[in-house]
Write a protein that holds these residues in place. Structure first.
Motif, PDB file in Angstrom:
ATOM      1  N   LEU A 319      -0.162  -7.178  -7.104  1.00 15.27           N
ATOM      2  CA  LEU A 319       0.806  -8.168  -6.628  1.00 15.27           C
ATOM      3  C   LEU A 319       2.206  -7.558  -6.549  1.00 15.27           C
ATOM      4  CD1 LEU A 319       0.968 -11.113  -5.739  1.00 15.27           C
ATOM      5  CD2 LEU A 319       1.688 -11.681  -8.074  1.00 15.27           C
ATOM      6  N   ALA A 320       2.584  -6.828  -7.591  1.00 15.31           N
ATOM      7  CA  ALA A 320       3.919  -6.208  -7.597  1.00 15.31           C
ATOM      8  C   ALA A 320       4.050  -5.262  -6.406  1.00 15.31           C
ATOM      9  CB  ALA A 320       4.135  -5.456  -8.904  1.00 15.31           C
ATOM     10  N   ARG A 321       2.985  -4.512  -6.130  1.00 13.08           N
ATOM     11  CA  ARG A 321       3.034  -3.562  -5.031  1.00 13.08           C
ATOM     12  C   ARG A 321       3.115  -4.264  -3.678  1.00 13.08           C
ATOM     13  NH1 ARG A 321       2.277   2.087  -4.541  1.00 13.08           N
ATOM     14  NH2 ARG A 321       2.777   2.492  -2.353  1.00 13.08           N
ATOM     15  N   LYS A 322       2.352  -5.367  -3.542  1.00  7.09           N
ATOM     16  CA  LYS A 322       2.392  -6.134  -2.287  1.00  7.09           C
ATOM     17  C   LYS A 322       3.809  -6.630  -2.020  1.00  7.09           C
ATOM     18  CE  LYS A 322      -2.120  -8.300  -1.734  1.00  7.09           C
ATOM     19  NZ  LYS A 322      -2.865  -9.539  -2.006  1.00  7.09           N
ATOM     20  N   ILE A 323       4.452  -7.154  -3.069  1.00  9.95           N
ATOM     21  CA  ILE A 323       5.795  -7.701  -2.889  1.00  9.95           C
ATOM     22  C   ILE A 323       6.769  -6.580  -2.551  1.00  9.95           C
ATOM     23  CG2 ILE A 323       7.710  -8.795  -4.141  1.00  9.95           C
ATOM     24  CD1 ILE A 323       5.516 -10.403  -5.660  1.00  9.95           C
ATOM     25  N   ARG A 324       6.604  -5.439  -3.198  1.00  8.01           N
ATOM     26  CA  ARG A 324       7.557  -4.350  -3.007  1.00  8.01           C
ATOM     27  C   ARG A 324       7.394  -3.643  -1.670  1.00  8.01           C
ATOM     28  NH1 ARG A 324       7.558   0.960  -4.415  1.00  8.01           N
ATOM     29  NH2 ARG A 324       5.678   0.844  -5.673  1.00  8.01           N
ATOM     30  N   THR A 325       6.140  -3.316  -1.276  1.00 10.74           N
ATOM     31  CA  THR A 325       5.986  -2.481  -0.077  1.00 10.74           C
ATOM     32  C   THR A 325       5.051  -3.078   0.980  1.00 10.74           C
ATOM     33  OG1 THR A 325       4.207  -1.205  -1.126  1.00 10.74           O
ATOM     34  CG2 THR A 325       6.439  -0.297  -1.297  1.00 10.74           C
ATOM     35  N   GLY A 326       4.470  -4.261   0.711  1.00 12.00           N
ATOM     36  CA  GLY A 326       3.495  -4.809   1.661  1.00 12.00           C
ATOM     37  C   GLY A 326       4.131  -5.342   2.931  1.00 12.00           C
ATOM     38  N   ASP A 327       3.292  -5.627   3.946  1.00 10.90           N
ATOM     39  CA  ASP A 327       3.819  -6.149   5.216  1.00 10.90           C
ATOM     40  C   ASP A 327       3.841  -7.682   5.223  1.00 10.90           C
ATOM     41  OD1 ASP A 327       1.201  -6.933   5.550  1.00 10.90           O
ATOM     42  OD2 ASP A 327       0.818  -5.728   7.340  1.00 10.90           O
ATOM     43  N   GLY A 328       3.461  -8.287   4.086  1.00 14.96           N
ATOM     44  CA  GLY A 328       3.508  -9.744   3.982  1.00 14.96           C
ATOM     45  C   GLY A 328       2.295 -10.439   4.571  1.00 14.96           C
ATOM     46  N   SER A 329       1.316  -9.692   5.064  1.00 16.78           N
ATOM     47  CA  SER A 329       0.200 -10.334   5.770  1.00 16.78           C
ATOM     48  C   SER A 329      -0.744 -11.093   4.842  1.00 16.78           C
ATOM     49  CB  SER A 329      -0.574  -9.303   6.592  1.00 16.78           C
ATOM     50  OG  SER A 329      -1.079  -8.297   5.755  1.00 16.78           O
ATOM     51  N   HIS A 330      -0.651 -10.902   3.542  1.00 21.56           N
ATOM     52  CA  HIS A 330      -1.516 -11.661   2.622  1.00 21.56           C
ATOM     53  C   HIS A 330      -0.839 -12.920   2.092  1.00 21.56           C
ATOM     54  CE1 HIS A 330      -4.775  -8.524   1.289  1.00 21.56           C
ATOM     55  NE2 HIS A 330      -4.931  -8.942   2.529  1.00 21.56           N
ATOM     56  N   ASN A 331       0.400 -13.167   2.538  1.00 22.74           N
ATOM     57  CA  ASN A 331       1.141 -14.276   1.931  1.00 22.74           C
ATOM     58  C   ASN A 331       0.808 -15.637   2.517  1.00 22.74           C
ATOM     59  OD1 ASN A 331       2.283 -12.380   0.360  1.00 22.74           O
ATOM     60  ND2 ASN A 331       4.244 -12.303   1.421  1.00 22.74           N
ATOM     61  N   GLY A 332       0.121 -15.634   3.662  1.00 18.48           N
ATOM     62  CA  GLY A 332      -0.119 -16.902   4.339  1.00 18.48           C
ATOM     63  C   GLY A 332      -1.137 -17.775   3.657  1.00 18.48           C
TER      64      GLY A 332
END
Ligand code: ST9
Ligand code: ZN
Ligand code: ZN
Length: 332
Positions: A319-332
């Motif tokens: 989760l920390a990695r997604k927030i820091r460097t992800g493209d946001g595509s899992h947030n929906g």
């Protein structure tokens, strides 16, 4: 930098960030490498490979044409051979021997080495060495199937030309001690050609011919040739398509992507943005058995006491990695 701020994650989960407890870290991206200046070395074709690969694919097309003429049980057998040889790559060469993402007992390693010869994708040692440089120097001159050179090059073209000298130079510096110490890997390397003839071609052909009277032609072109070409292309799609098409929920700064179609054909190996972000995770994905036959296989082996020590990245780190460097595509 591509990995800037990894310290935050490290604080959340000491060890697991670099997967350091595997006894190797040479599959972690190395930011310090710079491609050499000046013109790139000329492309040198290897005509022997070009001709053999073309013939092999023609053989597979002929195999497709033969499908309606084959006995159903031969098709089932071909599918079993597909699964077995694919596991020799995914659960074997990839998840144990390239990344040390779990431990396998001697009987399981012997089984996976045999399955690996059935897949005929170079011996385990060579496969793992190329794969470690692929991760460490991803998408540079030192990456054997550098996807910045295009779809065709990263798919199969790299097997048809001489390697970039940096692949060999950097590959020679990798720590391969763990594989040199593995007697199963060294034995397979020593008898590689013989094992390929036996497992990739003779075994898949002889079973239908001897046991249910399938014609020699169907037995050879379906479970041997067509099956081999399908496993090759499913594997190669990870290097080509999964480096080009799909989302990047974990690290938007790298090219590898989450590609569902590839995942399906490659028994769980298409979660490639995840995999390049956390190469030491035994599941190559955060979603367990979802579209991931290889993970289910490894879990079954653990249940049977044949495997152990599965490395898994914690949900917090992901989760920390997604927030820091992800493209946001899992947030929906
Ligand atoms: C095949 C492999 O298909 C596929 C791998 C795919 C990887 C996918 C990864 C994706 C993730 C996992 C997902 C799995 C999904 C599975 C799904 C299943 C449904 N470091 O090689 P040479 C040395 S193979 C250090 O001749 P050239 C080498 O030791 C298909 N050293 O280079 C040698 O040294 P020495 C069948 C290295 O001349 C010297 O360099 N096989 C390294 O440039 C020369 O080596 C084929 O088609 C390294 N990395 O030739 C054969 N590399 O002289 C293909 C090399 O001292 N191979 N060295 O012994 C060849 O013919 C040649 O390698 C070549 C390059 C023509 C490509
Ligand atoms: Zn990759
Ligand atoms: Zn990998």
């Amino acid at each position: 930098t591509r990995n800037g701020g990894a310290g935050i994650e490290k604080a959340l989960s000491n060890q697991e960030d670099l997967g350091g407890d595997r006894g190797m870290t040479d599959d972690i991206f190395d930011e310090s490498y710079c491609e050499k200046e000046g013109p790139k070395p000329a492309r040198r074709y290897v005509w022997r490979n070009i001709i053999l690969m073309s013939l092999l694919h023609l053989g597979a097309l002929y195999g497709l044409w033969l499908i309606p003429a084959a006995k159903p049980v031969t098709l089932v057998w071909g599918f079993l051979c597909f699964l077995l040889s694919a596991l020799g790559i995914t659960a074997g060469a990839h998840r144990i021997w390239s990344h040390r993402s779990y431990k396998a007992s001697l009987p399981l390693r012997i089984f996976l080495a045999i399955a690996n010869s059935m897949a005929f994708q170079n011996d385990i040692y060579e496969w793992a060495r190329d794969h470690r440089v692929h991760h460490k120097f991803s998408e540079t001159d030192a990456d054997p199937h550098n996807a910045t050179r295009g779809f065709f090059f990263s798919h199969v073209g790299w097997l048809l030309v001489r390697k970039h000298p940096d692949v060999i130079e950097k590959g020679r510096k990798l720590d391969m001690a763990d594989l040199k110490a593995d007697k199963v890997v060294m034995f397979q390397r020593r008898f590689y050609k013989l094992s390929v003839v036996a497992m990739c071609f003779l075994f898949p052909t002889l079973v239908p011919w001897c046991f249910w009277g399938e014609s020699l032609r169907n037995s050879f072109f379906l479970p041997a040739i067509l099956r081999y070409v399908l496993v090759l292309n499913a594997t190669w799609l990870v290097n080509s398509a999964a480096h080009m098409f799909g989302n990047r929920p974990y690290d938007r700064n790298i090219n590898p992507r989450e590609n569902r179609l590839v995942t399906f054909g490659a028994l769980g190996e298409g979660f490639h943005n995840y995999h390049h972000t956390f190469p030491y995770d035994y599941s190559t994905s955060e979603f367990g058995w979802h579209y991931n036959f290889t993970t289910a296989f490894i879990d079954l082996m653990c249940l049977l006491g044949l495997a152990s020590d599965r490395k898994k990245v914690s949900k917090e780190t992901i989760l920390a990695r997604k927030i820091r460097t992800g493209d946001g595509s899992h947030n929906g």
